[in-house]
Design a protein around this motif. Structure first.
Motif, PDB file in Angstrom:
ATOM      1  N   ASP A 107     -18.523   6.138  23.378  1.00  0.00           N
ATOM      2  CA  ASP A 107     -19.777   5.429  23.105  1.00  0.00           C
ATOM      3  C   ASP A 107     -19.496   4.071  22.460  1.00  0.00           C
ATOM      4  O   ASP A 107     -20.120   3.061  22.813  1.00  0.00           O
ATOM      5  CB  ASP A 107     -20.665   6.282  22.189  1.00  0.00           C
TER       6      ASP A 107
ATOM      7  N   ASN B  32     -18.411   1.710  25.164  1.00  0.00           N
ATOM      8  CA  ASN B  32     -19.533   1.259  25.987  1.00  0.00           C
ATOM      9  C   ASN B  32     -20.386   0.223  25.266  1.00  0.00           C
ATOM     10  O   ASN B  32     -20.962  -0.674  25.896  1.00  0.00           O
ATOM     11  CB  ASN B  32     -20.398   2.448  26.404  1.00  0.00           C
ATOM     12  N   LYS B  33     -20.465   0.332  23.949  1.00  0.00           N
ATOM     13  CA  LYS B  33     -21.257  -0.619  23.168  1.00  0.00           C
ATOM     14  C   LYS B  33     -20.491  -1.888  22.834  1.00  0.00           C
ATOM     15  O   LYS B  33     -21.052  -2.820  22.260  1.00  0.00           O
ATOM     16  CB  LYS B  33     -21.730   0.047  21.872  1.00  0.00           C
TER      17      LYS B  33
ATOM     18  N   ASN C  52     -15.971   5.686  34.289  1.00  0.00           N
ATOM     19  CA  ASN C  52     -16.047   4.230  34.080  1.00  0.00           C
ATOM     20  C   ASN C  52     -14.909   3.712  33.212  1.00  0.00           C
ATOM     21  O   ASN C  52     -15.005   2.642  32.613  1.00  0.00           O
ATOM     22  CB  ASN C  52     -17.392   3.850  33.449  1.00  0.00           C
TER      23      ASN C  52
ATOM     24  N   ILE D 131     -12.882   0.096  29.167  1.00  0.00           N
ATOM     25  CA  ILE D 131     -13.937   0.064  30.180  1.00  0.00           C
ATOM     26  C   ILE D 131     -13.461  -0.692  31.420  1.00  0.00           C
ATOM     27  O   ILE D 131     -12.890  -1.785  31.316  1.00  0.00           O
ATOM     28  CB  ILE D 131     -15.218  -0.601  29.623  1.00  0.00           C
TER      29      ILE D 131
ATOM     30  N   LYS E  76     -14.137  -4.859  32.595  1.00  0.00           N
ATOM     31  CA  LYS E  76     -14.681  -5.550  31.432  1.00  0.00           C
ATOM     32  C   LYS E  76     -13.574  -6.387  30.805  1.00  0.00           C
ATOM     33  O   LYS E  76     -12.417  -5.968  30.767  1.00  0.00           O
ATOM     34  CB  LYS E  76     -15.241  -4.545  30.429  1.00  0.00           C
TER      35      LYS E  76
END
Length: 289
Positions: free
Chosen positions: A134, A137-138, A154, A270, A273
């Motif tokens: 998490d 992802n943030k 991902n 990620i 990215k």
């Protein structure tokens, strides 16, 4: 349409209220409403439907929200990339780790990286595997150090060697003194202390071997498992490398001879990215070990 307007619009879309968005942006409501109106006039479409208490995005608003997120993320990553280039290999690297990977990370990877890049500082975030993903992802951390199993859909993943689970216990629980390992079935009817992350794996593996595990305590940290086992409250099950994480003066351990109860540490980030130069160098160090 400029970056500032996109930030304003994204805040409105996320908050669902112009009042809340203005508070988040630390600005007055009328100028924010005016910016939204100007954006709608420039694009020639209505972006939101105003209700008595909240707003709803129109189809055009949804398209702009998705594009705005991508544009702002690209803007941020471009700024970071230029700053990286200007500063060279200095700055701070944000890493998320699960506690049970601490020994592996500190003894090998971080030590080697620090020797090569003395100007780099670290910001470490700890949590379980789901929390670390998490944080990735943030965008709070660039690299996660987590344990299998996890959803890789991902993520880019770089694994290190597989390791066995071990049973840790005080000598009072040692029913077969002198043996370095044990069969999984020997844990039947024994009070088990386990890390919640591995509950499903342990339960399913025990059932495959013909018994329901007697779980005495579930917790969220391998260190807690060690502390409870060290107090003589039961038999802990942890990855072998996690044995060094906490006080274990009273403990002995035995490798569990079961291929299903093996786990691996992985460095993850990620897909597609931007990664800073520091993160790329750290991954190279991780890969080289």
């Amino acid at each position: 349409m400029d970056i500032r307007q996109l930030k304003y619009f994204l805040a409105i879309a996320e908050e669902g209220q112009i009042t809340s968005a203005a508070r988040k942006l630390q600005m007055a409501q009328p100028p924010l409403s005016q910016q939204l109106k100007l954006l709608e006039e420039e694009l020639g479409v209505k972006l939101v439907e105003r209700g008595p208490r909240s707003i709803q995005l129109t189809d055009a608003g949804i398209i702009l929200r998705n594009r705005a997120q991508q544009i702002l993320e690209l803007t941020d990553s471009t700024t970071r990339e230029i700053n990286d280039f200007a500063k060279g290999l200095k700055g701070s690297l944000s890493i998320g780790t699960v506690s049970s990977s601490g020994a592996t990370l500190l003894h090998d990877r971080l030590g080697e990286f620090h020797k090569n890049y003395l100007g780099v500082t670290f910001e470490i975030h700890e949590g379980n595997t789901f929390m670390i993903i998490d944080l990735l992802n943030k965008g709070i951390v660039e690299i996660g150090i987590i344990r299998t199993p996890f959803n890789t859909s991902n993520l880019e993943c770089l694994y290190i060697n597989s390791e066995p689970m071990i049973a840790v216990m005080t000598p009072d629980y040692d029913w077969n003194s002198g043996e370095a390992g044990l069969e999984l079935g020997e844990l039947q009817n024994k009070p088990l202390i386990i890390y919640r992350r591995f509950e499903q794996l342990i339960r399913e593996t025990c059932l495959e071997h013909g018994f329901e595990p007697q779980i005495f305590c579930m917790n969220d940290d391998a260190r807690t498992t060690l502390l409870w086992a060290n107090a003589g409250l039961g038999i802990g099950i942890i990855p072998k490398s996690a044995f060094e994480l906490a006080n274990h003066g009273n403990l002995i351990y035995k490798e569990i001879r079961c291929e299903s109860l093996h786990t691996r540490v992985a460095a993850v980030w990620i897909k597609d990215k931007y990664l800073s130069s520091l993160a790329i160098k750290f991954i190279e160090t991780f890969r080289a070990r």
